[in-house]
Scaffold this motif. Structure first.
Motif, PDB file in Angstrom:
ATOM      1  N   GLU A  18      -2.853 -54.730  65.300  1.00 55.66           N
ATOM      2  CA  GLU A  18      -4.255 -55.442  65.299  1.00 55.66           C
ATOM      3  C   GLU A  18      -3.940 -56.915  65.567  1.00 55.66           C
ATOM      4  O   GLU A  18      -4.737 -57.505  66.393  1.00 55.66           O
ATOM      5  N   ALA A  21      -3.692 -57.310  69.104  1.00 48.37           N
ATOM      6  CA  ALA A  21      -5.006 -57.085  69.840  1.00 48.37           C
ATOM      7  C   ALA A  21      -4.647 -55.769  70.744  1.00 48.37           C
ATOM      8  O   ALA A  21      -5.740 -55.744  71.613  1.00 48.37           O
ATOM      9  N   VAL A  22      -4.328 -54.689  70.233  1.00 47.26           N
ATOM     10  CA  VAL A  22      -4.427 -53.341  70.695  1.00 47.26           C
ATOM     11  C   VAL A  22      -5.812 -52.822  70.453  1.00 47.26           C
ATOM     12  O   VAL A  22      -6.213 -52.896  69.263  1.00 47.26           O
ATOM     13  N   ASN A  23      -6.425 -52.364  71.482  1.00 47.38           N
ATOM     14  CA  ASN A  23      -7.914 -51.994  71.322  1.00 47.38           C
ATOM     15  C   ASN A  23      -8.174 -50.643  71.973  1.00 47.38           C
ATOM     16  O   ASN A  23      -7.328 -50.055  72.845  1.00 47.38           O
ATOM     17  N   SER A  24      -9.184 -50.173  72.147  1.00 46.17           N
ATOM     18  CA  SER A  24      -9.766 -48.778  72.895  1.00 46.17           C
ATOM     19  C   SER A  24      -9.509 -48.933  74.170  1.00 46.17           C
ATOM     20  O   SER A  24      -9.776 -47.719  74.855  1.00 46.17           O
ATOM     21  N   GLU A  26      -7.264 -49.912  75.957  1.00 44.89           N
ATOM     22  CA  GLU A  26      -5.802 -50.077  76.395  1.00 44.89           C
ATOM     23  C   GLU A  26      -4.972 -48.871  76.305  1.00 44.89           C
ATOM     24  O   GLU A  26      -5.451 -47.910  75.837  1.00 44.89           O
ATOM     25  N   HIS A  51      -6.289 -47.469  66.643  1.00 44.35           N
ATOM     26  CA  HIS A  51      -7.166 -48.443  67.380  1.00 44.35           C
ATOM     27  C   HIS A  51      -7.624 -47.946  68.750  1.00 44.35           C
ATOM     28  O   HIS A  51      -8.018 -48.700  69.221  1.00 44.35           O
ATOM     29  N   GLY A  52      -7.638 -46.721  68.723  1.00 45.89           N
ATOM     30  CA  GLY A  52      -8.313 -46.019  69.797  1.00 45.89           C
ATOM     31  C   GLY A  52      -7.612 -46.320  71.399  1.00 45.89           C
ATOM     32  O   GLY A  52      -8.273 -45.937  72.267  1.00 45.89           O
ATOM     33  N   ALA A  53      -6.392 -46.692  71.170  1.00 41.73           N
ATOM     34  CA  ALA A  53      -5.657 -46.930  72.569  1.00 41.73           C
ATOM     35  C   ALA A  53      -5.249 -45.517  73.094  1.00 41.73           C
ATOM     36  O   ALA A  53      -4.950 -44.649  72.314  1.00 41.73           O
ATOM     37  N   ASP A 185      -0.108 -61.115  71.540  1.00 46.17           N
ATOM     38  CA  ASP A 185      -1.565 -60.729  72.143  1.00 46.17           C
ATOM     39  C   ASP A 185      -1.982 -61.371  73.366  1.00 46.17           C
ATOM     40  O   ASP A 185      -3.011 -61.527  73.743  1.00 46.17           O
TER      41      ASP A 185
END
Ligand SMILES: [Fe+2]
Length: 348
Positions: A18, A21-24, A26, A51-53, A185
């Motif tokens: 988090e 900034a790992v996100n969906s 990526e 995180h949906g990556a 990040d």
């Protein structure tokens, strides 16, 4: 010290991801070698999923042809098996975030430059769970580390003294100030979990004086506390004299065995900012199970190193990190640490 169950580790990695900034939107690669901790690989995989990556795990063959003397864990010279595997390197360059769980890390490997210049964020971690958890970063750590790096950027010289006899000066022009804060990040930035420090890469021509390693300072990669003082004489960024007892003989033997002129030059230097670091943790683990970030980034230390220098095009694998506990560091005459304690205004 403690171990963490799988779900607890996954929670720890999820918090870390988090911050990164790992996100969906990526793509994430969990990079391992055959000796990497399987529980960390699983936790990183789960965190990326949380995180949906889009995530994949890549396990490279372990080890590199061992140079003499051995470089061992944490020197960052990387795995040669990556150099020989173009598709994986292209995958890493095309990914948004790489969780590097290899034992050696890649910080001083030439391929790291390829990854970072492609915009990939790379985070390295290899410490035991207790050390990861105790030094869990926060957003504020980045603010403080950046502020400390900015202090270096605005200064023209760094002076380091100590009661043991250190008196070293470093010119800071073109010294490429940087920081570590335990997470990344920003595109194209490497970091290390855990870490929190300000550092720079002075031009060797402007590093001169005497560095005295005092009892209970640390020499990496030996992962040992100094018992007998060692005086290093440094001229134009090159270590020209090593005097003292057992550890001095050890260092002189190391330099001789390297048989590499680049090994004797100074590399990065700076000071630690990690309040939660435990200077003595190195004495509580088997050497194979700890890398030593507690000592490397402990608040108020002075960390100096030898060998590789990316801005001087030096890529030797021989890298000593030497954190000193009781130094006073000043920038243009203004103290940032006094006797190993951080001057509070620096922390912001
Ligand atoms: Fe280093």
């Amino acid at each position: 010290m403690f171990e963490l169950a799988g779900s607890e580790l996954a929670e720890l990695f999820a918090r870390e991801f988090e911050l990164c900034a790992v996100n969906s939107a990526e793509t994430v690669v969990v990079l391992a070698e055959s000796g990497s901790r399987p529980d960390y690989v699983a936790a990183a995989f789960a965190a990326a999923r949380r995180h949906g990556a889009a995530v994949s795990v890549v396990t490279l063959p372990a080890g590199s042809p061992a140079p003499l003397p051995s470089v061992r864990t944490g020197t960052g010279y990387g795995l040669v098996s990556l150099d020989a595997n173009r598709p994986v390197l292209e995958l890493l360059k095309a990914s948004d975030f790489v969780m590097d769980l290899t034992l050696e890390g890649f910080i001083h490997a030439p391929v790291m430059g390829d990854m970072l210049s492609a915009g990939t964020r790379v985070l390295y971690a290899c410490e035991p769970p207790e050390i990861l958890a105790r030094n869990m970063p926060t957003e504020q750590d980045k603010v403080e580390a950046q502020a400390a790096a900015q202090r270096i950027r605005e200064a023209s010289s760094m002076t380091i003294t100590s009661p043991a006899g250190t008196h070293l000066t470093a010119g800071l022009l073109d010294s490429h100030p940087g920081f570590q804060c335990g997470f990344t990040d920003d595109p194209g930035r490497w970091d290390h979990w855990p870490s929190k420090m300000a550092l720079c890469w002075p031009d060797g021509d402007h590093v001169n004086g005497t560095l005295v390693l005092a009892p209970n300072d640390i020499i990496f990669p030996f992962k040992s506390y100094v018992e007998n003082p060692v005086a290093l004489t440094i001229e134009a960024g090159r270590i020209v004299g090593v005097d003292g007892g057992r550890e001095a003989a050890m260092l002189e033997g190391f330099f001789a065995d390297c048989d590499d002129p680049e090994a004797r030059f100074t590399s990065h230097m700076g000071w630690g900012l990690q309040r939660t670091a435990d200077w003595w943790s190195l004495g509580m683990y088997d050497k194979e199970n700890v890398m030593g970030m507690d000592g490397r980034c402990a608040e108020g230390n002075f960390l100096i190193s030898t060998g590789p220098h990316p801005f001087k095009d030096r890529h030797t694998p021989y890298h000593l990190d030497m954190p000193l506990r009781s130094c006073s560091v000043s920038l243009d005459g203004v103290a940032v640490t006094v006797d190993g304690r951080l001057v509070e205004t620096v922390a912001g």
